[in-house]
Enzyme design. Structure first.
Site, short mmCIF file in Angstrom:
data_model
loop_
_atom_site.label_atom_id
_atom_site.label_comp_id
_atom_site.label_asym_id
_atom_site.label_seq_id
_atom_site.Cartn_x
_atom_site.Cartn_y
_atom_site.Cartn_z
CG PHE A 62 0.16 4.71 3.60
CD1 PHE A 62 -1.04 4.75 4.29
CD2 PHE A 62 0.79 3.49 3.42
CE1 PHE A 62 -1.60 3.57 4.81
CE2 PHE A 62 0.24 2.32 3.93
CZ PHE A 62 -0.96 2.36 4.61
CB THR B 201 -0.94 0.00 1.22
OG1 THR B 201 -1.76 -1.15 1.15
CG2 THR B 201 -1.84 1.23 1.22
#
Ligand code: PEP
Ligand code: MN
Length: 708
Positions: free
Chosen positions: A280, A278
């Site tokens: 960010f 992921t």
């Protein structure tokens, strides 16, 4: 425990201590390297040298029976940490971006142990700043925290390699004025956590964040009769399971959460794809600049003009400047069905001339452009076996050393970026030669900037529901295009009617919806720009605010067309320079409006400067409308001046009308009655009729006419 095991463990502890001592020693050397590099111009990050180091260590590791892949992963972390530390030295800033502060409050989604908190911890780990973490329940709460100053930074998930972009984050970023000042990439290993070692078959309820549930959909399908429950974050899911102590409940979260909440890891690697990362974004209130030796990425969003090949033309600009695109995403453009906002990330630092040049070109090609930020780039930090083989091949290849030197020389620049060259001309983006033809601006069905005149009409101020609805009906029936109505009034005297504010705006919007008319309203204060832009279709900047620079900058940052009136004492060039402020801040959709200037003549309220129409059309590509109402101040002179303006080449008109001008709370003497307005409209449509027009001409400027 046997004495032998005890002694083995003691040996392990000693080795761990040696590893720590070695890492500390390495860090001291890195600090020296950083000091050395700070006086040089070379880029901090040399991907080729890194690959060589990793390949050498992987090879060496194999002689000691260590798995090459394992060695690369460990050292990738170590090298990554070193780069961050060097970046901090180089900029004289704390490595998380921005001047060093003694403590930073960092917001993340969820509670301790959530993936967002792990990403935050990873990002801020190389700093020597004290970090106070604060969990939030939603993305909106995170961004509001940064906006109101209760958070210094927010860590916002942007995309995941399994599930794709996190749309809610992008949509929220579009609505704020915050900046991205960093990125972090976290490998997310979703695990199934249970209170005990019970069988998987007993699980009937799985808690997690909706994104995590999506990323593990294939595994979840294998659990029969299982109910999925969304919660704010993965750590909260773990906490719930820990509290319930029920063998039929499980959570999807990371292994750290299992440790924090005392759970058992029943399964690892649950994501549909083996590699699950992921990305960010680190969000701050203000943008940060980074030294051009730090490899950076720039994120921006833009809307394209309604033209064939417009997106391709924009992407070609990046390509022509040698900027490597790393992400392209589209999201629906708010309040504009079937139009899109594009999010783009590319490798480049906004401090670089190349990037500046590309952005200038891109700004003039797009209808709206906003830079979200330039920030140090993170690498995924995963080495595949193919990378390993490549790297080892590279190391045994005699040419690689020379190439690495070349690469460093190529990256070398003559020190930090020069300050931006200031343009000598007061305006360039609005200059006619920048585009070479008239800009055409679409507002819903209405098209401004063609030979077909657009007419904006309505009361000076919104006074009541009846007043604005009856005016809107007439505007519609007479074939005018947009509805005006002031809600925030710039009055000369504080004792005059100041407008109904947001209550008036709701009434204007209701009338616009009912009669299918886009709405135009004035804003006086920068703080009102975003909320008004959510409701009105065009934002007006009045004559008295033409050089209110904070206001111009703010309307430049929203994706809404702006009607910019000429200041009553402004020259054409001052007016165009004011428009330049709006375009330079990203918003390309500006419509000019001549409304009369102050002269020695007192028989009329102001003097309509008809000269300005051909002059403006020669100097800028932006469309120009004329407001004869404010120019002359007397209703019976409005129609002739309106027609003269169109004859002189204006792209349209803005006129004030009122159901009962004598009772108007503002500008009654210049407001047309409905009958006079109907007469003016029929003359406008008679005079300016194109071959395609039929009947009363109310098909005018609309791209296509919905039934009324
Ligand atoms: C208006 O349009 O209501 C207005 C106040 O106009 P100006 O800014 O041109 O005076
Ligand atoms: Mn007025």
């Amino acid at each position: 425990m046997t004495a032998e095991l005890e002694s083995l463990r003691a040996d392990l502890d000693r080795i761990d201590d040696r590893l720590i001592d070695a890492l500390a020693e390495r860090q001291r050397l890195i600090d020296k390297v950083a000091q050395h590099k700070s006086s040089q111009a070379a880029s901090l990050h040399d991907g080729r040298r890194e690959k060589q180091i990793l390949a050498r260590l992987a090879k060496k590791g194999r002689t000691g029976d260590l798995d090459g892949f394992f060695v690369m992963r460990v050292f990738r972390e170590i090298l990554d940490y070193s780069i961050r530390r060097q970046q901090g030295h180089l900029t004289g800033q704390s490595p998380q971006g921005g001047p060093a502060k003694s403590a930073l409050t960092v917001g993340h989604l969820g509670i301790e142990g959530s993936n967002s908190q792990l990403a935050a911890a990873k990002f801020f780990t190389a700093t020597r700043v004290h970090i106070v973490y604060r969990g939030c329940a939603s993305f909106a709460e995170l961004l509001e925290g940064v906006q109101d100053g209760s958070l210094d930074r927010a860590v916002l998930p942007l995309e995941n390699t399994t599930a794709g972009s996190i749309n809610a984050s992008y949509d929220l970023l579009a609505r704020t004025d915050l900046s991205l000042i960093g990125e972090e990439i976290l490998e997310v290993n979703h695990c199934l956590l249970m209170a005990d070692e019970g069988p998987l078959g007993a699980v009937r309820r799985v808690y997690s964040h909706p994104e995590a549930l999506t990323q593990c959909s294939e595994f979840l399908r294998t659990l029969t009769q299982c109910h999925l429950e969304s919660v704010t974050d993965t750590a909260t899911a773990a906490k719930i399971v820990a509290e319930q102590q029920d063998p039929s409940c499980a959570a999807i979260a990371n292994a750290d959460a299992a440790r924090i909440y005392g759970l058992h890891v029943a399964r690892r690697n649950l994501a549909n794809q083996r590699e699950n990362f992921t990305r960010f974004g680190i969000v701050a209130r203000d943008a940060h600049t980074f030294d051009s030796r730090i490899p950076c990425k720039t994120s921006l969003m833009f809307a394209t003009a309604h033209e064939k090949g417009a997106l391709l033309a924009c992407l070609n600009i990046l390509n022509a400047h040698g900027l490597n695109l790393t992400k392209l995403e589209s999201r629906p453009r708010p309040n504009a069905p079937w139009e899109y906002l594009f999010y783009v990330d590319f490798e480049g630092n906004i401090a670089d001339d190349q990037v500046q040049a590309a952005l200038r070109e891109l700004t003039s090609k797009s209808g709206y452009l906003k830079v979200l930020g330039s920030y140090p780039q993170r690498t995924t930090g995963t080495e595949t076996h193919a990378d390993l083989i490549d790297a080892i091949a590279l190391q045994t290849d005699g040419t690689s050393q020379a190439c690495a030197v070349d690469a460093a020389q190529c990256n070398a620049k003559s020190g930090p970026a020069e300050p931006k060259a200031l343009s000598k001309s007061p305006y360039t983006l609005v200059a006619r030669q920048n585009i070479g033809h008239d800009s055409v601006i679409r507002i819903g069905q209405v098209v401004v900037g063609t030979d077909r005149p657009v007419v904006i009409a309505g009361p000076c101020s919104v006074e009541s529901r009846d007043q604005v609805l009856s005016s809107a009906r007439v505007v519609r029936e007479c074939g005018a295009d947009m509805l005006r109505g002031g809600c925030f009034k710039p009055r000369t005297s504080p004792y005059s009617f100041q407008g109904l504010g947001y209550e008036g705006l709701e009434l204007l919007a209701e009338a616009g919806r009912q009669f299918d008319l886009p709405t135009v309203t004035e804003v006086l204060h920068p703080g009102d720009v975003r909320p008004v832009a959510q409701i009105a279709d065009v934002i007006q900047i009045g004559a008295r605010n033409m050089q209110n620079f904070p206001l111009l900058k703010e309307v430049g940052k929203v994706d809404r067309p702006v009607l910019l009136k000429r200041g009553m004492m402004a020259t054409v060039d001052e007016w165009l320079a004011a428009a330049e402020y709006i375009l330079a801040n990203g918003n390309q959709r500006v419509i000019l409006c001549e409304r009369g200037i102050r002269t020695f003549e007192t028989s009329t309220r102001f003097t309509l400067d008809l000269n300005t129409i051909p002059v403006v059309r020669e100097r800028t590509h932006l469309p120009i409308l004329v407001d004869p109402s404010h120019a002359c101040g007397t209703s019976r002179w409005v129609s002739p001046l309106a027609l003269a303006s169109l004859a002189a080449g204006a792209h349209g008109l803005m006129v004030e009308i009122h159901p009962d001008p004598e009772k108007a709370l503002c500008d009654g003497p210049q407001s047309l009655t409905f009958d006079v307005f109907a007469d003016l409209m029929s003359r406008v449509r008679m005079t300016h009729r194109s071959p395609g027009d039929v009947g009363t001409g109310d098909k005018g400027t609309r791209a296509s006419q919905p039934g009324t």
